[in-house]
Enzyme design. Structure first.
Site, short mmCIF file in Angstrom:
data_model
loop_
_atom_site.label_atom_id
_atom_site.label_comp_id
_atom_site.label_asym_id
_atom_site.label_seq_id
_atom_site.Cartn_x
_atom_site.Cartn_y
_atom_site.Cartn_z
N ASP A 92 5.47 -7.80 5.92
CA ASP A 92 5.60 -8.94 4.93
C ASP A 92 6.32 -8.96 3.84
OD1 ASP A 92 3.65 -10.39 6.29
OD2 ASP A 92 1.85 -9.78 5.05
N LYS B 246 8.29 0.67 5.73
CA LYS B 246 7.17 1.79 5.22
C LYS B 246 5.45 0.81 5.58
CE LYS B 246 4.43 0.06 2.45
NZ LYS B 246 3.69 -0.71 1.70
N THR B 247 4.88 1.60 6.06
CA THR B 247 3.26 1.41 6.13
C THR B 247 2.61 2.43 6.93
OG1 THR B 247 1.56 -0.13 6.87
CG2 THR B 247 3.50 -0.46 7.93
N ARG C 101 1.11 -5.61 -4.82
CA ARG C 101 1.11 -6.44 -3.96
C ARG C 101 1.52 -7.89 -4.27
NH1 ARG C 101 -0.60 -4.53 0.65
NH2 ARG C 101 -2.11 -2.78 0.61
N ASP D 76 0.24 1.77 8.46
CA ASP D 76 -0.48 1.07 9.70
C ASP D 76 0.37 1.14 10.99
OD1 ASP D 76 -2.18 0.48 7.51
OD2 ASP D 76 -1.51 -1.74 7.46
N GLY E 291 0.89 -1.10 0.08
CA GLY E 291 0.13 0.12 -0.05
C GLY E 291 0.95 1.50 -0.21
P1 FBP Z 1 0.46 -1.91 3.63
O1 FBP Z 1 0.58 -3.02 4.68
O2 FBP Z 1 1.04 -2.78 2.37
O3 FBP Z 1 1.40 -0.64 3.65
O4 FBP Z 1 -1.03 -1.35 3.33
C1 FBP Z 1 -1.67 -0.66 4.11
C2 FBP Z 1 -3.10 -0.41 3.83
O5 FBP Z 1 -3.42 0.74 3.65
C3 FBP Z 1 -4.06 -1.01 5.00
O6 FBP Z 1 -4.13 -0.09 5.98
C4 FBP Z 1 -5.22 -1.39 4.21
O7 FBP Z 1 -5.77 -2.38 5.08
C5 FBP Z 1 -4.65 -2.06 2.96
O8 FBP Z 1 -3.61 -1.26 2.69
C6 FBP Z 1 -5.58 -1.57 1.88
O9 FBP Z 1 -5.11 -2.56 0.70
P2 FBP Z 1 -5.34 -2.12 -0.84
O10 FBP Z 1 -4.74 -1.00 -1.01
O11 FBP Z 1 -5.09 -3.33 -1.53
O12 FBP Z 1 -6.93 -1.61 -1.03
#
Ligand code: FBP
Length: 553
Positions: free
Chosen positions: A176, A202-203, A145, A205, A81
Site C-alpha cells: 500500500d 518492506k514488510t 500508518r 508479511d 509496521g
Molecule cells: P506492514 O504490512 O505495514 O508491514 O505491517 C505488517 C504487520 O505486522 C502485519 O503482519 C500485522 O497484521 C500488522 O502489521 C499489525 O499492525 P499494527 O502494527 O498496526 O498492530
C-alpha cells in the site's frame, strides 16, 4: 548512550559491515532495459501515470570511474509496521549518498508519512546513523500508518521539501505504501515540483514480491525468530507431552510467514489461508480437520502437538469473508454504531443490519470474536487481523468437537491447549545477516537511483539465494507491478499483493510432507536462535521459501 548500556551482541553488531553486491562496491552506472508495462490493466494504468508508466528496468553495474553527480538532499520515511532491517536501509542510503558527494544530506521524516505532511523531521548525521547500524526497529525516526494519498497532503509535503531543498523522498513501506509512493511520484512529476520519489520493499508479511522483487525485507528475520520460538515450544511439548500449542502467526492476509515457519519447524499441522479459500472450507471444516488430527494422534499415544494458524485465516473462510465485507460497509463512518455505549447493544445492532446469512454466521461465533471483527479498521481500510484471536476461537471449537467425538467413542485422549500469538516479537528483532545485507544494499541502491534523477522506482535486489557478492541491484518502475483492483467499493491502481501460490514450490513441498509431519514426534525441527557470527552455512541462509522458489532446498 553509554556503551556500557549495550549488550555484548549490540556492541558487536554495531561493527558488522553489511555485505554488498559486487556492483555496489564502487562507482556504478545505470544500465537501462526495455520499456515496461504493468502486470494488468495497462491502458488504465498508463492513463493514470502518464509520467512514470513505461520506464525501463534499471540494473546497476560497476563503472570504471565515479561520474560527477549533482548534490542532493533526500528525505526518508518509514511507513507501516516495523520490519527488521529498516535502520540498515537508512544507513545504506546515507552511506551511498555521502560516497557520491560528501555534501549530500539526508533528512528523516518523523513518525511515518505524517511527518512529511506535518513538517516533522530531523537531519540524519553520521553520529545518529552509527547508533542504529544493524539494529532492529524503526525507532531512529519512528513509523506510522497515515495514508498518503491526497493531493492536499502531497502539496504540504512539497512545501517542506522546497523549504529544506529536498529533491527526493524515499518511502520504505509495504504494497500500500509503495502504491502511494508511486501516486506521489506521478503527482510531483505532473506538477513539476522537481521532487523524485523512490520506494523500498518492506514488510515481514512477505506479500510484496514478484518477478523483480524476490522478497520484502524483514520476512527473513521475523520468520527465523518465530521459528526459533516454535521449535522451543515443540521441544517443550515433546518433553511434557501434555499440551497442544495453537500458534497464530502474523502476516495479515497472506500465509507466507506461517508457511515459512512450517518449512523451518515441521509442525503437526499448519493451516494455509489461501488453501482454505481455494477449497471453500468452512470454519467447521477447519475445526473437524484439527479434531481428527488430535484424535488420530491420541490413538498413537500422542496427546500433544503444534498447530500453526495464519493471522488472516478468518478473512479467507468464504462465509467470514462475506461477513467481514458487510461489516466493512456497515461500520464505515457509522456514527449510530459508534454511539452505542455497550458491547451487547453494538452486537444486536450489527445482527439487525446484516443480511440473514451473515447475521447467522455472526451469531455462531463467540461474542468476543464478533466484537473483534467490529473494531476500527486501519487507515488503509483493512480489518486489523492482528487483533482477532483466531487461535482461541479454534481452541474453543476444537474442545466442543472433541467432546462430541468422545461421546461417539471416536476419541479417547486428553485435550489441553495453550494459545500463542507471535507477531510483535519478531518485527524489531536484530536483523539476520541476510536482512542486514539486503537492507543495506536496498538503501545504497536508492542513493544511486536518486543521484541519477530517477522517480517512480522501487529498489530491487535479485539473485538473493546466491552469496551477496553476486546479488543484482537495480530499480523497477512501480507501475510495472500495478493492476486495477476493487478496494473499499472503488476501482484503484494498486501493487498486486502476492499471496501464497498453491502451485508454487514452497506450498508444494509443504503439501508433500505435511502428512508425515502430522504423525508422532520425530519430525519436529528445532532451528534455534538466529546466528550472527560463524559459518555462512548457518548465518547467511535465506528463507526456505526463497530457496524452494529458486529450485533449491
Ligand atoms: P506492514 O504490512 O505495514 O508491514 O505491517 C505488517 C504487520 O505486522 C502485519 O503482519 C500485522 O497484521 C500488522 O502489521 C499489525 O499492525 P499494527 O502494527 O498496526 O498492530
Amino acid at each position: 548512550m553509554n556503551a556500557n548500556e549495550k549488550s555484548p551482541l549490540q556492541l558487536e553488531r554495531a561493527l558488522y559491515e553489511p555485505k554488498l553486491p559486487q556492483a555496489l562496491k564502487g562507482p556504478v552506472f545505470l544500465k537501462e532495459g526495455k520499456p515496461t508495462t504493468s502486470v494488468g490493466d495497462q491502458e488504465t494504468i498508463q492513463k493514470l501515470f502518464p509520467n512514470t508508466f513505461g520506464q525501463p528496468v534499471i540494473t546497476l553495474e560497476k563503472a570504471d570511474k565515479q561520474i560527477v553527480t549533482p548534490i542532493v538532499k533526500v528525505g526518508v520515511i518509514l511507513s507501516g509496521g516495523q520490519a527488521p532491517g529498516g535502520h540498515n536501509v537508512i544507513a545504506g542510503l546515507f552511506d551511498g549518498l555521502k560516497a557520491l558527494h560528501p555534501d549530500n544530506q539526508l533528512y528523516g521524516f518523523l513518525g511515518g508519512p505524517s511527518g512529511l505532511v506535518e513538517h516533522k523531521y530531523i537531519e540524519l548525521t553520521h553520529d545518529i546513523i552509527d547508533e542504529y547500524r544493524n539494529t532492529g526497529g524503526f525507532d531512529i525516526i519512528g513509523s506510522g500508518r497515515t495514508k498518503l494519498d491526497d493531493p492536499e497532503q502531497f502539496d504540504k509535503g512539497a512545501v517542506i521539501c522546497h523549504k529544506l531543498g529536498i529533491n527526493a523522498i524515499v518511502v520504505i513501506g509495504g504494497d500500500d505504501s509503495n502504491t502511494n509512493a508511486c501516486i506521489l511520484a506521478e503527482y510531483y512529476a505532473q506538477n513539476k515540483t522537481g521532487i523524485q520519489v523512490i520506494g523500498c520493499p518492506k514488510t515481514i508479511d512477505g506479500d510484496l514480491k514478484n518477478e523483480m522483487i524476490e522478497t520484502s525485507f524483514g520476512f527473513d528475520t521475523a520468520c527465523k525468530v518465530y521459528s526459533e520460538l516454535i521449535g522451543n515450544i515443540q521441544r517443550d511439548a515433546n518433553s511434557s507431552k501434555k499440551y497442544y500449542h495453537f500458534i497464530r502467526l502474523m502476516g495479515r492476509s497472506a500465509s507466507h510467514i506461517a508457511l515459512e515457519c512450517a518449512l523451518q519447524t515441521h509442525p503437526n499441522l499448519c493451516i494455509i489461508s489461501e488453501e482454505v479459500e481455494d477449497k471453500e472450507m468452512t470454519l467447521n471444516d477447519i475445526v473437524n480437520q484439527i479434531a481428527h488430527l488430535i484424535a488420530s494422534r491420541a490413538k498413537e499415544g500422542y496427546n500433544f502437538g503444534s498447530i500453526l494458524v495464519p493471522e488472516g485465516l478468518i478473512e479467507f473462510i468464504p462465509a467470514m469473508k462475506v461477513l467481514i465485507s458487510e461489516l466493512n460497509d456497515l461500520l464505515a463512518h457509522n456514527g449510530v454504531f459508534n454511539a452505542i455505549p455497550n458491547d451487547e447493544g453494538r452486537r444486536q445492532y450489527v445482527i439487525q443490519h446484516l443480511t440473514t446469512g451473515s447475521a447467522k454466521v455472526f451469531q455462531s461465533i463467540p461474542a468476543a470474536i464478533g466484537k473483534q471483527l467490529t473494531l476500527d479498521r486501519d487507515p488503509h481500510g483493512n480489518v486489523q487481523v492482528s487483533l482477532i484471536e483466531t487461535e482461541k476461537l479454534l481452541i474453543e471449537m476444537t474442545k466442543h468437537r472433541l467432546a462430541e467425538l468422545k461421546t461417539k467413542g471416536e476419541y479417547k485422549g486428553k485435550f489441553q491447549a495453550v494459545n500463542h500469538f507471535f507477531g510483535y516479537e519478531g518485527r524489531c528483532a536484530t536483523p539476520s545477516n541476510f536482512d542486514a545485507d539486503y537492507c543495506y544494499s536496498l538503501g545504497n541502491t536508492a542513493s544511486a537511483l536518486i543521484s541519477a534523477g530517477k522517480t517512480g522506482y522501487i529498489t530491487s535486489i535479485r539473485n538473493l539465494t546466491e552469496p551477496a557478492n553476486e546479488w543484482i541491484a537495480g530499480g523497477v518502475p512501480i507501475t510495472m507491478m500495478m493492476n486495477i483492483e476493487r478496494r473499499h467499493g472503488k476501482e484503484k491502481p494498486v501493487i498486486k499483493k502476492a499471496l501464497v501460490e498453491l502451485d508454487g514450490a514452497p506450498f508444494q513441498f509443504f503439501a508433500q510432507h505435511r502428512d508425515e509431519w502430522a504423525k508422532g514426534n520425530k519430525h519436529y525441527i528445532f532451528p534455534g536462535p538466529i546466528q550472527y557470527g560463524g559459518s555462512a552455512g548457518v548465518c547467511d541462509q535465506p528463507t526456505k521459501t526463497l530457496l524452494l522458489e529458486k529450485g533449491k532446498k
